[in-house]
Motif scaffolding. Structure first.
Motif, PDB file in Angstrom:
ATOM      1  N   ARG A 124       0.834  -1.211   0.000  1.00 42.44           N
ATOM      2  CA  ARG A 124       0.000   0.000   0.000  1.00 42.44           C
ATOM      3  C   ARG A 124       0.869   1.262   0.000  1.00 42.44           C
ATOM      4  O   ARG A 124       0.550   2.250  -0.671  1.00 42.44           O
ATOM      5  CB  ARG A 124      -0.924  -0.004   1.213  1.00 42.44           C
ATOM      6  N   ILE A 125       1.967   1.228   0.743  1.00 44.57           N
ATOM      7  CA  ILE A 125       2.884   2.374   0.763  1.00 44.57           C
ATOM      8  C   ILE A 125       3.539   2.554  -0.602  1.00 44.57           C
ATOM      9  O   ILE A 125       3.648   3.675  -1.119  1.00 44.57           O
ATOM     10  CB  ILE A 125       3.951   2.187   1.858  1.00 44.57           C
ATOM     11  N   LEU A 126       3.962   1.446  -1.203  1.00 45.54           N
ATOM     12  CA  LEU A 126       4.618   1.526  -2.511  1.00 45.54           C
ATOM     13  C   LEU A 126       3.677   2.071  -3.577  1.00 45.54           C
ATOM     14  O   LEU A 126       4.114   2.780  -4.490  1.00 45.54           O
ATOM     15  CB  LEU A 126       5.142   0.148  -2.916  1.00 45.54           C
ATOM     16  N   VAL A 127       2.407   1.744  -3.465  1.00 45.93           N
ATOM     17  CA  VAL A 127       1.429   2.293  -4.409  1.00 45.93           C
ATOM     18  C   VAL A 127       1.417   3.815  -4.320  1.00 45.93           C
ATOM     19  O   VAL A 127       1.408   4.522  -5.336  1.00 45.93           O
ATOM     20  CB  VAL A 127       0.026   1.719  -4.132  1.00 45.93           C
ATOM     21  N   GLU A 128       1.439   4.335  -3.094  1.00 44.38           N
ATOM     22  CA  GLU A 128       1.438   5.786  -2.902  1.00 44.38           C
ATOM     23  C   GLU A 128       2.722   6.427  -3.425  1.00 44.38           C
ATOM     24  O   GLU A 128       2.698   7.528  -3.981  1.00 44.38           O
ATOM     25  CB  GLU A 128       1.272   6.119  -1.416  1.00 44.38           C
ATOM     26  N   LEU A 129       3.830   5.736  -3.254  1.00 47.46           N
ATOM     27  CA  LEU A 129       5.129   6.308  -3.628  1.00 47.46           C
ATOM     28  C   LEU A 129       5.409   6.231  -5.122  1.00 47.46           C
ATOM     29  O   LEU A 129       6.338   6.886  -5.606  1.00 47.46           O
ATOM     30  CB  LEU A 129       6.252   5.597  -2.869  1.00 47.46           C
ATOM     31  N   THR A 130       4.652   5.432  -5.849  1.00 50.12           N
ATOM     32  CA  THR A 130       4.943   5.241  -7.272  1.00 50.12           C
ATOM     33  C   THR A 130       3.901   5.883  -8.181  1.00 50.12           C
ATOM     34  O   THR A 130       3.823   5.555  -9.364  1.00 50.12           O
ATOM     35  CB  THR A 130       5.051   3.735  -7.600  1.00 50.12           C
ATOM     36  N   VAL A 131       3.116   6.800  -7.644  1.00 54.15           N
ATOM     37  CA  VAL A 131       2.162   7.546  -8.471  1.00 54.15           C
ATOM     38  C   VAL A 131       2.905   8.682  -9.164  1.00 54.15           C
ATOM     39  O   VAL A 131       3.582   9.484  -8.516  1.00 54.15           O
ATOM     40  CB  VAL A 131       1.008   8.109  -7.617  1.00 54.15           C
ATOM     41  N   SER A 132       2.791   8.753 -10.479  1.00 52.49           N
ATOM     42  CA  SER A 132       3.499   9.779 -11.240  1.00 52.49           C
ATOM     43  C   SER A 132       2.822  11.137 -11.062  1.00 52.49           C
ATOM     44  O   SER A 132       1.597  11.237 -11.132  1.00 52.49           O
ATOM     45  CB  SER A 132       3.521   9.400 -12.723  1.00 52.49           C
ATOM     46  N   PRO A 133       3.596  12.203 -10.817  1.00 61.20           N
ATOM     47  CA  PRO A 133       3.007  13.539 -10.644  1.00 61.20           C
ATOM     48  C   PRO A 133       2.426  14.077 -11.948  1.00 61.20           C
ATOM     49  O   PRO A 133       2.867  13.704 -13.035  1.00 61.20           O
ATOM     50  CB  PRO A 133       4.197  14.386 -10.174  1.00 61.20           C
ATOM     51  N   GLU A 134       1.453  14.947 -11.828  1.00 60.97           N
ATOM     52  CA  GLU A 134       0.837  15.547 -13.008  1.00 60.97           C
ATOM     53  C   GLU A 134       1.835  16.456 -13.718  1.00 60.97           C
ATOM     54  O   GLU A 134       2.788  16.957 -13.116  1.00 60.97           O
ATOM     55  CB  GLU A 134      -0.408  16.332 -12.602  1.00 60.97           C
ATOM     56  N   SER A 135       1.584  16.686 -14.990  1.00 62.47           N
ATOM     57  CA  SER A 135       2.539  17.440 -15.817  1.00 62.47           C
ATOM     58  C   SER A 135       2.770  18.861 -15.312  1.00 62.47           C
ATOM     59  O   SER A 135       3.858  19.402 -15.429  1.00 62.47           O
ATOM     60  CB  SER A 135       2.047  17.484 -17.270  1.00 62.47           C
ATOM     61  N   GLY A 136       1.763  19.474 -14.719  1.00 64.65           N
ATOM     62  CA  GLY A 136       1.920  20.854 -14.273  1.00 64.65           C
ATOM     63  C   GLY A 136       2.253  21.008 -12.805  1.00 64.65           C
ATOM     64  O   GLY A 136       2.204  22.130 -12.277  1.00 64.65           O
ATOM     65  N   HIS A 137       2.606  19.921 -12.141  1.00 62.02           N
ATOM     66  CA  HIS A 137       2.874  19.999 -10.701  1.00 62.02           C
ATOM     67  C   HIS A 137       4.126  20.831 -10.439  1.00 62.02           C
ATOM     68  O   HIS A 137       5.147  20.661 -11.111  1.00 62.02           O
ATOM     69  CB  HIS A 137       3.059  18.598 -10.119  1.00 62.02           C
ATOM     70  N   GLN A 145      12.259  12.492  -9.867  1.00 60.38           N
ATOM     71  CA  GLN A 145      13.548  11.956  -9.441  1.00 60.38           C
ATOM     72  C   GLN A 145      13.358  10.934  -8.323  1.00 60.38           C
ATOM     73  O   GLN A 145      13.974   9.860  -8.323  1.00 60.38           O
ATOM     74  CB  GLN A 145      14.458  13.092  -8.966  1.00 60.38           C
ATOM     75  N   ALA A 146      12.484  11.262  -7.371  1.00 59.93           N
ATOM     76  CA  ALA A 146      12.194  10.329  -6.281  1.00 59.93           C
ATOM     77  C   ALA A 146      11.541   9.061  -6.815  1.00 59.93           C
ATOM     78  O   ALA A 146      11.844   7.949  -6.362  1.00 59.93           O
ATOM     79  CB  ALA A 146      11.282  10.999  -5.250  1.00 59.93           C
ATOM     80  N   LEU A 147      10.660   9.225  -7.794  1.00 61.05           N
ATOM     81  CA  LEU A 147       9.978   8.077  -8.391  1.00 61.05           C
ATOM     82  C   LEU A 147      10.968   7.163  -9.105  1.00 61.05           C
ATOM     83  O   LEU A 147      10.893   5.932  -8.991  1.00 61.05           O
ATOM     84  CB  LEU A 147       8.906   8.570  -9.364  1.00 61.05           C
ATOM     85  N   ARG A 148      11.912   7.753  -9.824  1.00 59.25           N
ATOM     86  CA  ARG A 148      12.924   6.949 -10.524  1.00 59.25           C
ATOM     87  C   ARG A 148      13.773   6.155  -9.534  1.00 59.25           C
ATOM     88  O   ARG A 148      14.092   4.978  -9.770  1.00 59.25           O
ATOM     89  CB  ARG A 148      13.810   7.855 -11.388  1.00 59.25           C
ATOM     90  N   GLU A 149      14.136   6.786  -8.431  1.00 59.64           N
ATOM     91  CA  GLU A 149      14.953   6.099  -7.429  1.00 59.64           C
ATOM     92  C   GLU A 149      14.178   4.952  -6.782  1.00 59.64           C
ATOM     93  O   GLU A 149      14.740   3.882  -6.520  1.00 59.64           O
ATOM     94  CB  GLU A 149      15.420   7.103  -6.376  1.00 59.64           C
ATOM     95  N   THR A 150      12.890   5.181  -6.540  1.00 60.99           N
ATOM     96  CA  THR A 150      12.057   4.123  -5.959  1.00 60.99           C
ATOM     97  C   THR A 150      11.939   2.945  -6.916  1.00 60.99           C
ATOM     98  O   THR A 150      12.110   1.780  -6.528  1.00 60.99           O
ATOM     99  CB  THR A 150      10.656   4.668  -5.636  1.00 60.99           C
ATOM    100  N   LYS A 151      11.668   3.228  -8.177  1.00 63.18           N
ATOM    101  CA  LYS A 151      11.522   2.158  -9.163  1.00 63.18           C
ATOM    102  C   LYS A 151      12.829   1.403  -9.356  1.00 63.18           C
ATOM    103  O   LYS A 151      12.827   0.188  -9.582  1.00 63.18           O
ATOM    104  CB  LYS A 151      11.035   2.739 -10.490  1.00 63.18           C
ATOM    105  N   ARG A 152      13.948   2.119  -9.265  1.00 59.72           N
ATOM    106  CA  ARG A 152      15.254   1.464  -9.414  1.00 59.72           C
ATOM    107  C   ARG A 152      15.454   0.408  -8.328  1.00 59.72           C
ATOM    108  O   ARG A 152      15.972  -0.681  -8.589  1.00 59.72           O
ATOM    109  CB  ARG A 152      16.368   2.507  -9.350  1.00 59.72           C
TER     110      ARG A 152
END
Length: 201
Positions: A124-137, A145-152
């Motif tokens: 459940r935590i990983l689901v929250e951490l791997t949501v891609s931010p919207e284009s205008g965020h 960058q945080a998402l890439r590190e998590t996926k790595r």
């Protein structure tokens, strides 16, 4: 001219006791309760480490239920994060939550009921951490960058195999012990009548 305030690793003034300062401390307290990597007794270098579930940095040992509550707290912080600043998501990345806590935790789990519960909260935590931010965020670059590190971390074959094993354990547990709400559900009047007719036949 005033001296610039000394900032901590999160970009806050050291000694800040405001709302965000308290949130940061509460988040760290929950993350710390997940467990620690310690030097293996048989290891000759610090690379040989074991992960002790529920061991805090102060040497306290939490039981599985307390560890589950720590994971739930982290999840709650993520879900209630500020939609614009995304403090908690970025803090979790800076604290290496996935690399130093969640991945070692998953790799240390077995197939016991308590282990399945912990694994469920990790997912459940990983689901929250791997949501891609919207284009205008406004903090899209940092979040990506945080998402890439998590996926790595999650793409490590060893982690993938371990998570797959935990999923199989979870399914096996569900087959043996269906959820209470399903098992305790009373049949509808139509089902009761049909069962009665079948018994009479």
């Amino acid at each position: 001219m005033m001296d610039e305030a000394e900032l901590d690793e999160f970009g806050y003034e050291i000694g800040d006791e405001g709302r965000l300062g308290k949130l940061k401390k509460d988040l760290w307290f929950s993350i710390d309760g997940i467990g620690q990597s310690v030097v293996n007794k048989e290891g000759k270098t610090t690379k040989d480490r074991d992960f002790v579930v529920g061991l805090t940095s102060k040497g306290e040992q939490l039981d599985p239920k307390e560890v589950e509550n720590c994971l739930k707290d982290v999840l709650r912080f993520l879900k209630r994060d500020d939609d614009t600043e995304m403090w908690v998501h970025l803090w979790c990345n800076k604290l290496l939550l996935v690399r130093n806590r969640l991945v070692p935790l998953v790799r240390s789990l077995g197939g016991h009921e308590d282990d399945i519960k912990l694994f469920y909260q990790v997912v459940r935590i990983l689901v929250e951490l791997t949501v891609s931010p919207e284009s205008g965020h406004p903090r899209r670059h940092e979040l990506l960058q945080a998402l890439r590190e998590t996926k790595r971390e999650l793409l490590d074959p060893r982690v993938f195999r371990t998570m797959n094993k935990q999923i199989l354990h979870a399914f096996a547990t569900l087959e043996k012990s269906p959820p209470a709400d399903d098992a305790d559900q009373q049949p509808s009047p139509d089902q009761q009548q049909q069962e009665q007719q079948e018994q009479e036949q």
